[in-house]
Scaffold this motif. Structure first.
Motif, PDB file in Angstrom:
ATOM      1  N   MET A  74       0.838  -1.187   0.000  1.00 42.32           N
ATOM      2  CA  MET A  74       0.000   0.000   0.000  1.00 42.32           C
ATOM      3  C   MET A  74       0.875   1.239   0.000  1.00 42.32           C
ATOM      4  O   MET A  74       1.843   1.316   0.765  1.00 42.32           O
ATOM      5  CB  MET A  74      -0.909   0.019   1.233  1.00 42.32           C
ATOM      6  CG  MET A  74      -2.017  -1.022   1.179  1.00 42.32           C
ATOM      7  SD  MET A  74      -2.421  -1.626   2.827  1.00 42.32           S
ATOM      8  CE  MET A  74      -0.950  -2.599   3.185  1.00 42.32           C
ATOM      9  N   THR A  75       0.541   2.212  -0.838  1.00 43.36           N
ATOM     10  CA  THR A  75       1.306   3.450  -0.910  1.00 43.36           C
ATOM     11  C   THR A  75       0.999   4.338   0.296  1.00 43.36           C
ATOM     12  O   THR A  75      -0.157   4.524   0.667  1.00 43.36           O
ATOM     13  CB  THR A  75       0.965   4.220  -2.190  1.00 43.36           C
ATOM     14  OG1 THR A  75       1.182   3.378  -3.323  1.00 43.36           O
ATOM     15  CG2 THR A  75       1.811   5.467  -2.321  1.00 43.36           C
ATOM     16  N   ALA A 125       2.366   2.519  12.563  1.00 44.09           N
ATOM     17  CA  ALA A 125       1.689   1.980  11.383  1.00 44.09           C
ATOM     18  C   ALA A 125       2.203   0.584  11.056  1.00 44.09           C
ATOM     19  O   ALA A 125       1.420  -0.304  10.675  1.00 44.09           O
ATOM     20  CB  ALA A 125       1.888   2.912  10.195  1.00 44.09           C
ATOM     21  N   SER A 126       3.490   0.368  11.204  1.00 44.21           N
ATOM     22  CA  SER A 126       4.058  -0.959  10.950  1.00 44.21           C
ATOM     23  C   SER A 126       3.448  -1.999  11.882  1.00 44.21           C
ATOM     24  O   SER A 126       3.217  -3.150  11.483  1.00 44.21           O
ATOM     25  CB  SER A 126       5.578  -0.928  11.123  1.00 44.21           C
ATOM     26  OG  SER A 126       6.183  -0.119  10.136  1.00 44.21           O
ATOM     27  N   ALA A 127       3.190  -1.602  13.113  1.00 39.42           N
ATOM     28  CA  ALA A 127       2.570  -2.524  14.063  1.00 39.42           C
ATOM     29  C   ALA A 127       1.156  -2.905  13.634  1.00 39.42           C
ATOM     30  O   ALA A 127       0.677  -3.995  13.972  1.00 39.42           O
ATOM     31  CB  ALA A 127       2.536  -1.893  15.454  1.00 39.42           C
ATOM     32  N   LEU A 165       1.584  -7.409   5.599  1.00 40.49           N
ATOM     33  CA  LEU A 165       1.369  -6.356   4.614  1.00 40.49           C
ATOM     34  C   LEU A 165       2.487  -5.329   4.716  1.00 40.49           C
ATOM     35  O   LEU A 165       3.102  -5.164   5.774  1.00 40.49           O
ATOM     36  CB  LEU A 165       0.019  -5.677   4.838  1.00 40.49           C
ATOM     37  CG  LEU A 165      -1.215  -6.573   4.727  1.00 40.49           C
ATOM     38  CD1 LEU A 165      -2.467  -5.810   5.110  1.00 40.49           C
ATOM     39  CD2 LEU A 165      -1.340  -7.135   3.309  1.00 40.49           C
ATOM     40  N   THR A 166       2.742  -4.638   3.607  1.00 43.77           N
ATOM     41  CA  THR A 166       3.840  -3.681   3.559  1.00 43.77           C
ATOM     42  C   THR A 166       3.358  -2.332   3.048  1.00 43.77           C
ATOM     43  O   THR A 166       2.785  -2.242   1.964  1.00 43.77           O
ATOM     44  CB  THR A 166       4.961  -4.190   2.634  1.00 43.77           C
ATOM     45  OG1 THR A 166       5.422  -5.454   3.096  1.00 43.77           O
ATOM     46  CG2 THR A 166       6.130  -3.213   2.591  1.00 43.77           C
ATOM     47  N   SER A 171       7.364  -4.242   7.279  1.00 40.76           N
ATOM     48  CA  SER A 171       6.144  -3.595   6.803  1.00 40.76           C
ATOM     49  C   SER A 171       6.360  -2.142   6.405  1.00 40.76           C
ATOM     50  O   SER A 171       5.392  -1.440   6.091  1.00 40.76           O
ATOM     51  CB  SER A 171       5.058  -3.671   7.874  1.00 40.76           C
ATOM     52  OG  SER A 171       4.585  -4.991   8.010  1.00 40.76           O
ATOM     53  N   CYS A 172       7.598  -1.668   6.399  1.00 49.57           N
ATOM     54  CA  CYS A 172       7.903  -0.289   6.005  1.00 49.57           C
ATOM     55  C   CYS A 172       9.067  -0.304   5.025  1.00 49.57           C
ATOM     56  O   CYS A 172      10.216  -0.501   5.422  1.00 49.57           O
ATOM     57  CB  CYS A 172       8.234   0.556   7.235  1.00 49.57           C
ATOM     58  SG  CYS A 172       8.545   2.301   6.865  1.00 49.57           S
ATOM     59  N   LYS A 173       8.764  -0.107   3.743  1.00 46.99           N
ATOM     60  CA  LYS A 173       9.773  -0.168   2.695  1.00 46.99           C
ATOM     61  C   LYS A 173       9.613   1.017   1.748  1.00 46.99           C
ATOM     62  O   LYS A 173       8.772   1.879   1.944  1.00 46.99           O
ATOM     63  CB  LYS A 173       9.659  -1.496   1.938  1.00 46.99           C
ATOM     64  CG  LYS A 173       9.942  -2.724   2.802  1.00 46.99           C
ATOM     65  CD  LYS A 173      11.380  -2.766   3.286  1.00 46.99           C
ATOM     66  CE  LYS A 173      11.661  -3.980   4.145  1.00 46.99           C
ATOM     67  NZ  LYS A 173      13.066  -3.989   4.644  1.00 46.99           N
ATOM     68  N   ILE A 174      10.401   1.026   0.687  1.00 47.57           N
ATOM     69  CA  ILE A 174      10.422   2.137  -0.261  1.00 47.57           C
ATOM     70  C   ILE A 174       9.659   1.796  -1.533  1.00 47.57           C
ATOM     71  O   ILE A 174       9.792   0.705  -2.075  1.00 47.57           O
ATOM     72  CB  ILE A 174      11.865   2.502  -0.651  1.00 47.57           C
ATOM     73  CG1 ILE A 174      12.647   2.992   0.578  1.00 47.57           C
ATOM     74  CG2 ILE A 174      11.895   3.574  -1.737  1.00 47.57           C
ATOM     75  CD1 ILE A 174      14.128   3.181   0.300  1.00 47.57           C
TER      76      ILE A 174
END
Length: 306
Positions: free
Chosen positions: A142-143, A169-171, A178-179, A212-215
Motif C-alpha cells: 500500500m502506498t 503503522a508498521s505494528a 502487509l507492507t 512492513s515499512c519499505k520504499i
C-alpha cells in the motif's frame, strides 16, 4: 489528489462503476490470440485502456490480461464499494493478475512531521481501514505519503515524528504480512513534500526497522528529484519493495522522454526483482491509437533481455 490528475480518464467515481460485465475469461474486445509474454510484471491502472475496453473495470482488467499484463494497480481501490472490490479481486484471480499498490494514506494538508496527535490518529485510522481492503483484493503493498514538511519545526524533530508514526503503522500491518511503501515525491510536482528522495526514505526505513515499512521507488519522481537512477537504486536496494514507471518530461509511457528504460529494467531484472512495476503515468496520445502506443512501448522496453 493532485498527483493523480495526470492519469487521464482514471477518475471513475465509486458510484459510477458498472457491475454488469460478469467474470468471463474472454474480453469482448479485439485482442491477440496469445497474450504477449512480458519479462516483468508491469501493472496498468483503470482508465489506461478505456477506449478499447470501455468504462467497466472488469472489462478493463480482462483487456489488460488479454494483452499479457500480469499485474494491476489501483490508487483508488480503498474508496471503492466493497462489491466492486470483491468482483475485481475475483477477476484478477481468474485471469492471473497480481494486485499491486493502492493508496492507503496520502496526506495533502495535515503534517505527520509536526507530531500532532490528531494527524497521527487520522494516519493510523487509514492504515487500519486499508488492512481490510488489502485482504479483500489480495494486495501486499500500500502506498503511503506522510504529507508536507511542518513549518517552524526543526528537521530532526520532524524526522523523529515521522519515524514514530511509521513504527505505529508498521505494528498495524505486520500481523497481516502487509507492507506500506513510502513514496518520495519530486519538488517540481509536489513542492513542500516531506519525503523527497531515496536516501531520505532509506534512512527512515532503517530507523523504523520493520518488514512492513519499505520504499516505493518511482522512477519518474526520482529522475526529477535526484537522477543517477541506477546507482541510487543500487544504494537503497535492500529497502525497495515496489517500483513505478513514468518517463520524464511529461510523465507518460516509456520511450516518450529522456530515461533509458532498457538499461534501468536490465538492472532491475539482474537484481532478481520479481515484484510489480506500476505503470504510474498517462498516455502521450489519446484514444485507441494512444493506448496501442502504450502497449507497444512496453513491448519495446521489455526487449532489454533479447
Amino acid at each position: 489528489m493532485k498527483r493523480r490528475n495526470f492519469i487521464q480518464k482514471t477518475a471513475l467515481s465509486t458510484g459510477a462503476i458498472s457491475m454488469g460485465s460478469g467474470l468471463s475469461y474472454a474480453s469482448p474486445f479485439a485482442s491477440p490470440k496469445e497474450p504477449y509474454k512480458f519479462n516483468l510484471k508491469y501493472a496498468p491502472h483503470l482508465g489506461m485502456f478505456e477506449s478499447h475496453a470501455g468504462k467497466d473495470p472488469i472489462d478493463q482488467l480482462n483487456f489488460m490480461a488479454d494483452q499479457g499484463f500480469t499485474a494491476f494497480e489501483d490508487n483508488k481501490m480503498r474508496t471503492r464499494d466493497v462489491a466492486v472490490q470483491e468482483k475485481m479481486a475475483q477477476t484478477m484471480e481468474k485471469r492471473g493478475i497480481e494486485m499491486g499498490v493502492f493508496v492507503a494514506v496520502f496526506l495533502k494538508e495535515g503534517h505527520v512531521a509536526s507530531g500532532d496527535s490528531e494527524n497521527r490518529k487520522a494516519f493510523l485510522a487509514h492504515c487500519k481501514e486499508s488492512v481490510e481492503v488489502a485482504k479483500r483484493v489480495n494486495a501486499k503493498w500500500m502506498t503511503v505519503v506522510p504529507g508536507n514538511v511542518a513549518p517552524k519545526i526543526k528537521e530532526g524533530y520532524q524526522r523523529a515524528n515521522v519515524i514514530e508514526t511509521l513504527k505505529q503503522a508498521s505494528a498495524v500491518f505486520e500481523p497481516h504480512n502487509l507492507t506500506m511503501v513510502l513514496e518520495p515525491l519530486n519538488f517540481f510536482n509536489h513542492p513542500g513534500a516531506f519525503l523527497t528522495d531515496s536516501p531520505q526514505a532509506y534512512e527512515i526505513c532503517k530507523a523504523v526497522n520493520s518488514p512492513s515499512c519499505k520504499i516505493l521507488f518511482d522512477i519518474y519522481h526520482q529522475q526529477i528529484q535526484e537522477g543517477n537512477l541506477i546507482p541510487n537504486m543500487e544504494a537503497c536496494w535492500d529497502e525497495i519493495a515496489y517500483i513505478q514507471i513514468g518517463d520524464n518530461p511529461g510523465r507518460n509511457e516509456p520511450t516518450t522522454g529522456e530515461i533509458n528504460f532498457w538499461n534501468v529494467l536490465k538492472f532491475i531484472k539482474e537484481k532478481g526483482y520479481n515484484g510489480v512495476l506500476g505503470m504510474e503515468h498517462g498516455n502521450s496520445r489519446p484514444d485507441k491509437e494512444g493506448e496501442q502506443a502504450v502497449i507497444q512501448a512496453y513491448k519495446n522496453i521489455d526487449s532489454f533481455s533479447h
